[in-house]
Scaffold this active site. Structure first.
Site, short mmCIF file in Angstrom:
data_model
loop_
_atom_site.label_atom_id
_atom_site.label_comp_id
_atom_site.label_asym_id
_atom_site.label_seq_id
_atom_site.Cartn_x
_atom_site.Cartn_y
_atom_site.Cartn_z
N GLY A 1 -1.21 2.20 -2.06
CA GLY A 1 -2.53 1.64 -1.78
C GLY A 1 -2.46 0.66 -0.62
O GLY A 1 -1.39 0.18 -0.23
N CYS A 2 -3.62 0.34 -0.06
CA CYS A 2 -3.67 -0.50 1.14
C CYS A 2 -3.27 -1.94 0.83
O CYS A 2 -2.39 -2.51 1.48
CB CYS A 2 -5.04 -0.42 1.80
SG CYS A 2 -6.43 -0.77 0.71
#
Length: 327
Positions: free
Chosen positions: A131-132
């Site tokens: 995920g970012c």
């Protein structure tokens, strides 16, 4: 040439992925799937690609024409899709959703953070792309975990651009609300915490990083800019005689896109690139780590292409030599 199929190609991540791959020297896009846009030119949705591609969206799924699939689905849809479709054994998968990021005997997906899993990625058939927020936060803490220094709760504040919420407008993403505004959300409960804790515990088995021991107190914020993540992490150390910056330089000395910088950072240094830049401010027993990435690139499709390059044994930086804008 590596033949690529893109599923969920009409969203922000799909558009950025196409932008990277049409210029990748060793890639051919076999198909870009979007049921809602089937038959339409890709440029009708991703207008920044005019002049770069004549590709059209398709509702078809010609898996036999691809060597690798990129899943650009919303979270939860990847598992559902795989339950409903048969993917040929020779086709590799890079999943950008969170469905397989947590290790389990029920799947063989490798967590695709190259800074710690390069050997596993190189031989993997299935990749769970990080995920970012998780990418920015982990890269800011991994050297401390490796040195066994995460012994107290860690305070994390990270602000993300509006593209992190996806393309579909909501009450908290449309321009009139987001402009000149900032707000917190999912305080201490963000879904990326599980994968962050998993990686930190992989490098620092004890004390355990999680709610029962060392907590990651994460406060996510919505920013009034389109892309990027600016993250600050406060870590308390038991010792004050450690050169923490030296730990970071050594840990990332061979990393393709993650770099330690001696001077304070600003977000524009990484926007439109696949870089993560890190900086340390050390105050006796306390350390402030600044970590910055572009949420759509190093936080999503840039890292996904980096993983694909490793999976197919080609130059890790192929298609990713991107430069930040000076303005």
């Amino acid at each position: 040439m590596i033949r690529v199929g893109i599923l969920g190609a009409a969203g922000y991540t799909g558009g950025e992925l196409i932008r990277l791959l049409v210029h990748h020297p060793q890639v051919e896009i076999a198909f870009a799937n979007s049921e809602s846009n089937a038959g339409n030119a890709v440029t009708q949705v991703h207008e920044g690609l005019y002049g770069d591609t004549d590709l059209a969206f398709t509702a078809d799924l010609p898996f036999d024409q691809a060597d690798v699939l990129f899943f650009c689905f919303g979270h939860g849809k990847s598992r559902q899709f795989l339950a409903e479709h048969h993917i040929p054994d020779h086709v590799r998968i890079v999943d950008l959703a969170q469905d397989f990021r947590i290790a389990s005997p029920e799947h063989d997906y490798v967590y695709g953070l190259p800074e710690i899993h390069r050997p596993q990625i190189c031989t993997a058939r299935h990749i769970a792309n990080p995920g970012c927020f998780a990418t920015a936060i982990q890269l800011g803490l991994l050297p401390l975990a490796k040195a066994g220094l995460l012994t107290h709760d860690v305070s994390v504040n990270a602000i993300t651009g509006s593209t992190g919420a996806g393309q579909k407008p909501t009450a908290s993403t449309h321009f009139s609300w987001r402009d000149s505004n900032i707000s917190t959300y999912k305080v201490f409960t963000h879904q990326h915490l599980a994968e962050i804790e998993q990686s930190l515990n992989e490098l620092q088995p004890a004390p355990h990083v999680g709610k029962d021991d060392v907590a990651i107190d994460f406060v996510p914020c919505r920013g009034d800019f389109p892309r990027g993540i600016f993250c600050t992490e406060i870590v308390r150390l038991d010792r004050s005689d450690i050169d923490v910056a030296a730990l970071y330089r050594d840990f990332y000395r061979d990393a393709a896109f993650t770099h330690y910088v001696d001077t304070p950072l600003d977000l524009k240094q990484v926007v439109n690139t696949n870089k993560c830049l890190l900086h340390i401010d050390q105050f006796d027993h306390k350390v402030v780590v600044t970590s910055i990435i572009d949420n759509l690139l190093k936080g999503a499709v840039g890292q996904a292409v980096q993983n694909m390059n490793l999976m197919f044994g080609i130059d890790e930086k192929a298609g990713l030599r991107l430069k930040a804008s000076a303005f």
